[in-house]
Write a protein that holds these residues in place. Structure first.
Motif, short mmCIF file in Angstrom:
data_model
loop_
_atom_site.label_atom_id
_atom_site.label_comp_id
_atom_site.label_asym_id
_atom_site.label_seq_id
_atom_site.Cartn_x
_atom_site.Cartn_y
_atom_site.Cartn_z
N ARG A 41 0.30 -1.29 0.05
CA ARG A 41 -0.43 0.06 0.14
C ARG A 41 1.16 1.79 -0.06
NH1 ARG A 41 -3.77 2.98 3.38
NH2 ARG A 41 -1.81 3.05 5.23
N ARG A 48 1.66 6.53 -6.24
CA ARG A 48 0.41 8.32 -6.83
C ARG A 48 1.40 9.33 -6.42
NH1 ARG A 48 -4.48 6.41 -3.31
NH2 ARG A 48 -4.17 3.92 -3.84
N GLY A 512 -5.52 3.01 11.01
CA GLY A 512 -5.46 2.05 10.07
C GLY A 512 -5.59 0.89 11.11
N VAL A 534 -11.83 6.00 10.80
CA VAL A 534 -13.26 5.49 10.15
C VAL A 534 -13.90 4.43 9.73
CG1 VAL A 534 -12.74 5.98 7.94
CG2 VAL A 534 -14.77 7.48 8.64
N ASN A 535 -12.77 3.54 10.07
CA ASN A 535 -13.18 2.12 9.18
C ASN A 535 -14.18 1.24 11.08
OD1 ASN A 535 -13.37 -1.11 9.07
ND2 ASN A 535 -11.71 -0.34 7.35
N LEU A 538 -11.48 -1.97 11.68
CA LEU A 538 -9.78 -1.75 12.31
C LEU A 538 -10.29 -1.51 13.73
CD1 LEU A 538 -8.55 -0.51 9.34
CD2 LEU A 538 -8.35 -2.93 9.45
N ALA A 561 -12.37 12.00 11.99
CA ALA A 561 -10.97 12.84 12.23
C ALA A 561 -11.58 13.87 11.65
CB ALA A 561 -10.05 11.96 12.00
N THR A 562 -12.06 14.13 10.56
CA THR A 562 -12.63 15.68 10.05
C THR A 562 -12.85 16.63 10.54
OG1 THR A 562 -11.53 14.38 7.84
CG2 THR A 562 -12.12 16.75 7.38
N GLN A 582 -0.92 9.63 8.74
CA GLN A 582 -0.05 8.71 7.56
C GLN A 582 -0.71 8.25 6.50
OE1 GLN A 582 1.40 5.40 9.97
NE2 GLN A 582 1.02 6.64 11.83
N CYS A 583 -0.30 8.65 5.33
CA CYS A 583 -0.88 8.44 4.31
C CYS A 583 -1.70 8.59 3.44
CB CYS A 583 -0.80 6.96 3.59
SG CYS A 583 0.36 6.13 4.16
N PRO A 584 -1.99 9.92 4.04
CA PRO A 584 -3.76 10.86 3.51
C PRO A 584 -4.13 10.68 2.61
CG PRO A 584 -2.46 12.42 3.70
CD PRO A 584 -1.38 11.67 4.65
N ASN A 585 -5.17 10.38 1.97
CA ASN A 585 -4.79 10.17 0.50
C ASN A 585 -4.56 11.37 -0.33
OD1 ASN A 585 -6.54 10.00 -2.18
ND2 ASN A 585 -8.76 10.56 -0.85
N TRP A 595 -12.97 10.94 -0.92
CA TRP A 595 -12.95 11.73 0.02
C TRP A 595 -12.00 12.45 0.56
CZ3 TRP A 595 -15.96 14.17 4.18
CH2 TRP A 595 -15.26 13.88 5.74
N1 LIG Z 1 -12.08 10.90 8.19
C1 LIG Z 1 -11.16 9.96 8.43
N2 LIG Z 1 -11.16 9.86 9.50
C2 LIG Z 1 -10.93 8.95 10.55
N3 LIG Z 1 -9.73 7.73 9.56
C3 LIG Z 1 -10.06 8.04 7.95
C4 LIG Z 1 -10.62 9.37 7.47
N4 LIG Z 1 -10.08 8.93 6.39
C5 LIG Z 1 -9.63 8.64 6.04
N5 LIG Z 1 -9.24 7.02 7.57
C6 LIG Z 1 -8.83 6.52 7.25
O1 LIG Z 1 -7.10 7.05 6.87
C7 LIG Z 1 -6.21 5.66 6.79
C8 LIG Z 1 -5.75 6.19 5.40
O2 LIG Z 1 -6.98 6.36 4.26
P1 LIG Z 1 -6.57 6.37 3.47
O3 LIG Z 1 -5.62 7.37 2.82
O4 LIG Z 1 -7.48 6.97 1.94
O5 LIG Z 1 -6.02 5.73 1.73
P2 LIG Z 1 -6.06 3.99 1.53
O6 LIG Z 1 -6.97 4.59 0.19
O7 LIG Z 1 -5.87 3.23 1.77
O8 LIG Z 1 -7.42 4.24 2.22
C9 LIG Z 1 -7.30 4.05 6.23
O9 LIG Z 1 -7.69 3.59 7.44
C10 LIG Z 1 -8.98 5.09 6.11
O10 LIG Z 1 -9.66 4.42 6.89
#
Ligand SMILES: Nc1ncnc2c1ncn2[C@@H]1O[C@H](COP(=O)(O)OP(=O)(O)O)[C@@H](O)[C@H]1O
Ligand SMILES: O=C(OP(=O)(O)O)[C@H](O)COP(=O)(O)O
Length: 626
Positions: A41, A48, A512, A534-535, A538, A561-562, A582-585, A595
């Motif tokens: 990942r 990316r 995560g 958010v998951n 997990l 969290a946002t 870590q690794c925000p989208n 999102w």
């Molecule tokens: N708004 C949020 N609040 C809390 N956790 C989040 C939020 N958005 C994404 N996550 C969590 O952050 C982690 C990284 O997310 P993301 O950058 O989208 O990577 P991925 O492409 O692996 O989902 C994932 O475990 C995701 O579930």
């Protein structure tokens, strides 16, 4: 308010035993899928990232520490933050669903909408007024004390509106003595004994306080002194970040939407509903540049767009009509061209007026109907002409949904000349309402014209404050709404989460599978670690890990969290020394599809809550904020 909510409905597992040998222990309980995917990942994310041209990101190759983000160094994105095409409205806490027993014996503050309760022409039978009054009456019947607060124009029809006269107006509306309370200007929290005097109070006019508009935490704290439950009933301010609507949620144990707020949100959802087809947008008003993102969205969703205000002239200019430069808005051409291109791409009609009522600039000016192509000859448009209205009428005749947003208004010093284009648009729309077409009216002028012209009993969806709708159409989240997110825990019991809740806190956003957090927590026993993820699955797994290993300084919450970072973290008793993301989208190339976790709301909250000298860390890469 002592209600404690654990967002994952899991007990806090702290059995006092110490957690050793972190990495292997984590791998034992981490889901096998997570284990095998993790390296992959990161690699994918890295690729990316390289692809995300234009995004202000750079790779550092490893975990980097960024010095505390200084407020002054932040240059916020002034364009629109698109966070998904669908609204993703948070599930807000509402007074309707708030347990009545939680109100008993409590002091409740209501942030009311002065444009509803103190409006010049107050219609007691209107839904907005009765909902707003019902919120207060409901609380008078269930809570112990009610404190009202709002901002209002100091002068209405040359009558000075001081706190005492507003108290009198409210007393007569509620048929209950409302007592003015002066405590904000002294800057000292009031004593509860002051509330002995009556059941309902009114605080000073918020429009006198710059700290309200600046969302100053001290002012929010002052406002919330002695308040157990905060009720926001001013939906029309949802697009703004005010101390009395957003900041206060940090300090109030519970924040909920009043009846009027809830109803307005329902109305907003109806306004934005695009199920019925054909769907046409009638767009009035000015400032095409500021509304470009919203117009793009409307064009991408509608089956036709009709421009009826100043914006029509900008579109016509882009369509190569000759428009006098005095009628052109600065920075309008790119936005106009984009709107036209999007409409052409979708093959939907984009209608601009074919004629106008105009005045010319000769002395003793004349008023005449002038075809659109003659505007360049010294004619100044003051209203829509008859051909334009006929064309609109025939385009709309078969549609099933119409949104009319913004006034039928042109820039002219002679606007007193009444040619009544707005009324004729309202009559067309009213005829459609009688034929079962779903109607949404947005903006003060559009709404008041519609009320005047409506002959049918068919109901329309109505939002008077157009700014709220424009903001949502631009893809922005409404801060006033986020502050009422149902995911906000009323109160986290930190003593259940950590053995020593006074230790400095490290927050891992998007924790995560918890690998990072567990690793850090085992190394730094002198700090507490909080994972916000958010998951839910997990998080459950992570909490199981906490339970099994007996780790005394790690905890996880399932949440977005946002929107909830501020509320959750602000109640922590110790200092926040590190926030790790870590690794925000990183998919900046296609923001509409994803999102975005790191957005303005989150960055503001982090900046506000981080201790002096605190740090923000990014895994693999560093997101440059400047
Ligand atoms: N708004 C949020 N609040 C809390 N956790 C989040 C939020 N958005 C994404 N996550 C969590 O952050 C982690 C990284 O997310 P993301 O950058 O989208 O990577 P991925 O492409 O692996 O989902 C994932 O475990 C995701 O579930
Ligand atoms: O409906 C509108 O104005 P209105 O509420 O004064 O009638 C406009 O769409 C608001 O747009 P603006 O916020 O750019 O003035």
């Amino acid at each position: 308010m002592d209600r404690t909510v654990n967002p994952v409905q899991a007990p806090a597992f702290l059995n006092g035993s110490v957690f050793y040998g972190c990495p292997s222990a984590i791998l034992r309980w981490a889901h096998p899928k997570c284990r095998s995917c993790f390296g992959k990942r990161l690699e994918l994310t890295r690729r990316r990232l390289f692809a995300a041209r234009g995004a202000r990101l750079y790779l550092r190759g490893d975990l980097v520490a960024v010095d505390r983000v200084k407020k002054s160094s932040i240059e916020y994105e002034t364009g629109y933050l698109c966070e998904g095409k669908s609204e993703n409205f948070p599930h807000i806490q509402t007074l309707k669903n708030f347990p009545k027993e939680e109100l008993s014996g409590k002091v409740v503050m209501v942030r009311f909408d002065s444009s509803i309760l103190l409006g010049e022409k107050l219609d007691k039978n209107s839904l907005a007024v009765s909902n707003a009054l019902f919120t207060v009456q409901y609380l008078l019947a269930t809570a112990e004390k009610v404190i009202l607060v709002s901002d209002w124009k100091r002068e209405v029809s040359s009558k000075l509106l001081d706190s005492q006269s507003v108290s009198d107006i409210l007393s007569s509306l509620l048929r209950r003595k409302v007592v003015s309370l002066k405590c904000l200007s002294c800057g000292v929290p009031f004593k509860r004994e002051l509330l002995e005097e009556a059941d309902i109070f009114l605080l000073e006019n918020l429009s006198g306080f710059r700290k309200e508009v600046a969302n100053c935490p001290e002012f929010s704290e002052l406002l919330s002194s002695e308040v157990d439950v905060f009720v926001n009933d001013s939906f029309s301010l949802s697009h703004r970040v005010l101390a009395s609507t957003v900041g206060i949620s940090r300090f109030s144990p519970a924040c909920v939407a009043g009846f009027q707020f809830e109803e307005s949100l329902r109305e907003l959802k109806r306004v934005l509903n695009t199920d019925k087809r054909p769907y046409i947008a009638i767009i009035g008003g000015a400032n095409i540049h500021g509304k470009a993102a919203a117009l793009k969205r409307l064009v991408s969703e509608c089956d036709g767009v009709v421009f009826v205000g100043m914006m029509s002239l900008q579109i016509m200019h882009a369509l190569e009509y000759s428009i006098p430069s005095t009628l052109l808005e600065p920075r309008s051409s790119d936005a106009a061209v984009e709107v036209i291109q999007s409409a052409r791409y979708r093959k939907i009609p984009i209608i601009t007026p074919k004629d106008f009522w105009c005045i010319n600039d000769s002395p003793g000016y004349q008023i005449e109907v002038i075809p659109a192509h003659r505007l360049g000859e010294g004619w100044v448009p003051v209203d829509l002409g008859p051909r334009s209205l006929d064309e609109m009428d025939s385009l709309l005749s078969s549609c099933k949904k119409v949104i009319w947003i913004g006034p039928v208004k042109f820039k002219s010093s002679h606007s007193s000349i009444c040619t009544d284009g707005a009324s004729k648009v309202a009559q067309i729309v009213d005829r459609l309402a009688q034929r079962n077409c779903e109607i949404a009216i947005v903006g003060n002028k559009a709404c008041s014209t519609m009320i005047k012209e409506s002959r049918s009993s068919a109901s329309c969806s109505v939002i008077e404050n157009a700014s709220v709708v424009w903001e949502v159409l631009k893809g922005r989240k409404l801060p006033g709404l986020l502050a009422l997110d149902r995911a906000f825990p009323f109160k986290i019991d930190w003593t259940m989460a950590y053995r020593n809740p006074a230790q400095p806190l490290v927050v891992d956003i998007g924790s995560g599978n918890g690998l990072f957090l567990f690793g850090m927590a085992s190394r730094r026993k002198d700090q507490n670690f909080l994972g916000l993820e958010v998951n839910k699955k997990l998080v459950r797994r992570c909490l199981d890990g906490v339970h099994q290993s007996g780790i005394p300084n790690g905890f996880f919450i399932a949440t977005n969290a946002t929107s909830t970072f501020r509320s959750i973290v602000s109640s922590y008793p110790g200092e926040v020394v590190l926030v790790s993301i870590q690794c925000p989208n990183p998919d900046f190339n296609n923001p509409e599809q994803r999102w975005r976790m790191v957005n303005r709301t989150l960055v503001e909250a982090v900046v506000e809550l981080l201790a002096y000298n605190g740090k923000v860390k990014h895994w693999i890469y560093h997101l440059s904020i400047s």
